[in-house]
Design a protein around this motif. Structure first.
Motif, PDB file in Angstrom:
ATOM      1  N   VAL A   3      25.700  25.438   3.605  1.00 21.70           N
ATOM      2  CA  VAL A   3      24.892  24.236   3.392  1.00 21.70           C
ATOM      3  C   VAL A   3      23.820  24.512   2.336  1.00 21.70           C
ATOM      4  O   VAL A   3      23.591  23.696   1.430  1.00 21.70           O
ATOM      5  CB  VAL A   3      24.253  23.767   4.709  1.00 21.70           C
ATOM      6  CG1 VAL A   3      23.358  22.557   4.467  1.00 21.70           C
ATOM      7  CG2 VAL A   3      25.330  23.438   5.733  1.00 21.70           C
ATOM      8  N   VAL A  19      22.096  16.364   0.719  1.00 18.37           N
ATOM      9  CA  VAL A  19      23.321  16.821   1.387  1.00 18.37           C
ATOM     10  C   VAL A  19      23.332  16.333   2.830  1.00 18.37           C
ATOM     11  O   VAL A  19      24.357  15.838   3.334  1.00 18.37           O
ATOM     12  CB  VAL A  19      23.430  18.362   1.327  1.00 18.37           C
ATOM     13  CG1 VAL A  19      24.644  18.842   2.120  1.00 18.37           C
ATOM     14  CG2 VAL A  19      23.516  18.847  -0.111  1.00 18.37           C
ATOM     15  N   LYS A  20      22.215  16.441   3.499  1.00 16.97           N
ATOM     16  CA  LYS A  20      22.122  15.966   4.885  1.00 16.97           C
ATOM     17  C   LYS A  20      22.382  14.460   4.959  1.00 16.97           C
ATOM     18  O   LYS A  20      23.110  13.979   5.837  1.00 16.97           O
ATOM     19  CB  LYS A  20      20.733  16.279   5.456  1.00 16.97           C
ATOM     20  CG  LYS A  20      20.458  17.752   5.702  1.00 16.97           C
ATOM     21  CD  LYS A  20      19.040  17.932   6.235  1.00 16.97           C
ATOM     22  CE  LYS A  20      18.728  19.376   6.548  1.00 16.97           C
ATOM     23  NZ  LYS A  20      17.342  19.540   7.078  1.00 16.97           N
ATOM     24  N   VAL A  56      20.705  17.589  10.556  1.00 15.37           N
ATOM     25  CA  VAL A  56      20.682  16.570   9.505  1.00 15.37           C
ATOM     26  C   VAL A  56      19.435  15.695   9.603  1.00 15.37           C
ATOM     27  O   VAL A  56      18.798  15.383   8.590  1.00 15.37           O
ATOM     28  CB  VAL A  56      21.960  15.710   9.573  1.00 15.37           C
ATOM     29  CG1 VAL A  56      21.827  14.459   8.727  1.00 15.37           C
ATOM     30  CG2 VAL A  56      23.168  16.525   9.117  1.00 15.37           C
ATOM     31  N   ALA A  76      26.070  13.646   4.570  1.00 18.93           N
ATOM     32  CA  ALA A  76      26.830  13.963   5.776  1.00 18.93           C
ATOM     33  C   ALA A  76      26.614  12.901   6.847  1.00 18.93           C
ATOM     34  O   ALA A  76      27.558  12.469   7.513  1.00 18.93           O
ATOM     35  CB  ALA A  76      26.435  15.343   6.301  1.00 18.93           C
ATOM     36  N   ILE A 108      28.254  18.420   8.601  1.00 20.38           N
ATOM     37  CA  ILE A 108      27.571  18.804   7.375  1.00 20.38           C
ATOM     38  C   ILE A 108      28.214  20.028   6.730  1.00 20.38           C
ATOM     39  O   ILE A 108      28.225  20.167   5.510  1.00 20.38           O
ATOM     40  CB  ILE A 108      26.071  19.037   7.624  1.00 20.38           C
ATOM     41  CG1 ILE A 108      25.335  19.169   6.285  1.00 20.38           C
ATOM     42  CG2 ILE A 108      25.838  20.249   8.523  1.00 20.38           C
ATOM     43  CD1 ILE A 108      23.831  19.145   6.422  1.00 20.38           C
ATOM     44  N   ASP A 148      24.740  19.250  14.764  1.00 23.09           N
ATOM     45  CA  ASP A 148      24.767  18.778  13.383  1.00 23.09           C
ATOM     46  C   ASP A 148      23.770  17.641  13.178  1.00 23.09           C
ATOM     47  O   ASP A 148      23.057  17.592  12.174  1.00 23.09           O
ATOM     48  CB  ASP A 148      26.174  18.306  13.010  1.00 23.09           C
ATOM     49  CG  ASP A 148      26.983  19.374  12.298  1.00 23.09           C
ATOM     50  OD1 ASP A 148      26.447  20.478  12.068  1.00 23.09           O
ATOM     51  OD2 ASP A 148      28.158  19.122  11.971  1.00 23.09           O
ATOM     52  N   ARG A 200      24.736  28.406   8.491  1.00 21.87           N
ATOM     53  CA  ARG A 200      24.324  27.338   7.594  1.00 21.87           C
ATOM     54  C   ARG A 200      24.258  27.792   6.136  1.00 21.87           C
ATOM     55  O   ARG A 200      23.793  27.034   5.284  1.00 21.87           O
ATOM     56  CB  ARG A 200      22.955  26.798   8.023  1.00 21.87           C
ATOM     57  CG  ARG A 200      22.928  26.170   9.424  1.00 21.87           C
ATOM     58  CD  ARG A 200      23.896  25.028   9.565  1.00 21.87           C
ATOM     59  NE  ARG A 200      23.702  24.276  10.812  1.00 21.87           N
ATOM     60  CZ  ARG A 200      24.513  23.361  11.261  1.00 21.87           C
ATOM     61  NH1 ARG A 200      25.626  23.080  10.585  1.00 21.87           N
ATOM     62  NH2 ARG A 200      24.270  22.727  12.386  1.00 21.87           N
TER      63      ARG A 200
END
Length: 282
Positions: free
Chosen positions: A234, A256-257, A131, A260, A267, A127, A231
């Motif tokens: 995501v 979004v990354k 990210v 998280a 994420i 993750d 993913r």
């Protein structure tokens, strides 16, 4: 993900695949021996190359058979004793001499599309790589070569990922590419391997078996991986954020990354909250 939702079925599938892998290994060895017997003549160099090719193929199938047999045993034990369902990646980790390994699969543009991990630390490490946009799996894919860093080198090589993965307790990471003919489909990352097994040669053999005998080829069984984190959610969340903020999808994905990472959450969990309208960014 279990075959037909049951571990007995998954155990049977793993056993069948293991038998076929053993059969392929035996055929490849016989071919190698046949070519070796012809290597003394004028075309000896050609026959030696063919023998080496078939011996490497035999090793690939032997490693795949061992991984499949290990998974079949654990699936059978789970049926008898209960507890958490077994993960195929647990056997991969054991073969690598560590509890923590992860496979990352990428598309033609080297974007991460799925991961499969053996435990929580390896999942968290993958993750972080997704990210932060840097790390061993990405480098192994880009360079199509093994990548290794110990505790002293983690921060130097990856200024963001290094300190973050060290905070998870990881002090040594090795990544090897998943090589297919003409392309690289991902990487196998090994976290804190035992000094007795920390070998890029061993990890590359395991990666080759995973790629050519489990994921790709004529008799593959990707369903055995189980616990695959795709993913897609995501990217779906990035689409939601892009509409809300009227920005590009790429910019939304970075938001979004960042959320998280700032929240210290997986994420995938953040993305599901966004898609379910339980979390709004911006």
């Amino acid at each position: 993900m279990d075959l037909d939702g049951d571990s007995p079925g998954q155990a049977a599938l793993a056993r069948r695949r293991a038998v076929r892998a053993r059969e392929r290994a035996e055929r490849a060895l016989l071919l190698a021996e046949g070519y070796e017997s012809l290597s003394a003549g004028s075309a000896g160099a050609t026959f030696r190359r063919l023998a080496e090719l078939h011996r490497s193929t035999a090793v690939r199938h032997q490693v795949a058979a061992e991984l499949l047999e290990s998974h079949a045993r654990r699936a059978g034990q789970w049926v008898r004793g209960g507890g958490p369902p077994p993960l195929f990646m647990t056997g991969v980790a054991e073969a690598c001499g560590t509890p923590s390994v992860a496979v990352t699969l990428v598309d033609a543009d080297r974007r991460q599309v799925a991961t499969a991990s053996s435990d929580r630390p390896s999942r968290d490490a993958q993750d972080l790589e997704f990210v932060l946009g840097e790390g061993p799996a990405q480098d192994a894919v880009r360079e199509r070569a093994p990548v290794e860093a110990d505790a002293a080198a983690l921060g130097r090589r990856w200024p963001g990922y290094g300190p973050a993965v060290a905070a998870l307790g990881v002090g040594h990471v090795v990544a090897v590419p998943l090589e297919a003919p003409g392309e690289c489909v991902g990487a196998l990352a090994v976290f804190d391997p035992s000094p007795d097994t920390a070998s890029t040669v061993l990890f590359s053999r395991i990666a080759d078996a995973l790629t050519r005998s489990v994921l790709l080829g004529g008799d593959t069984a990707p369903v055995l991986f189980g616990g695959i984190d795709y993913r897609a959610v995501v990217h779906q969340a990035a689409g939601v954020v892009a509409v809300q903020l009227r920005c590009s999808v790429n910019d939304a994905l970075e938001l979004v990354k960042a959320r998280a990472f700032a929240d210290g959450r997986p994420i995938g969990d953040v993305a599901r909250d966004i898609v379910d309208r339980q979390l709004k960014i911006g």
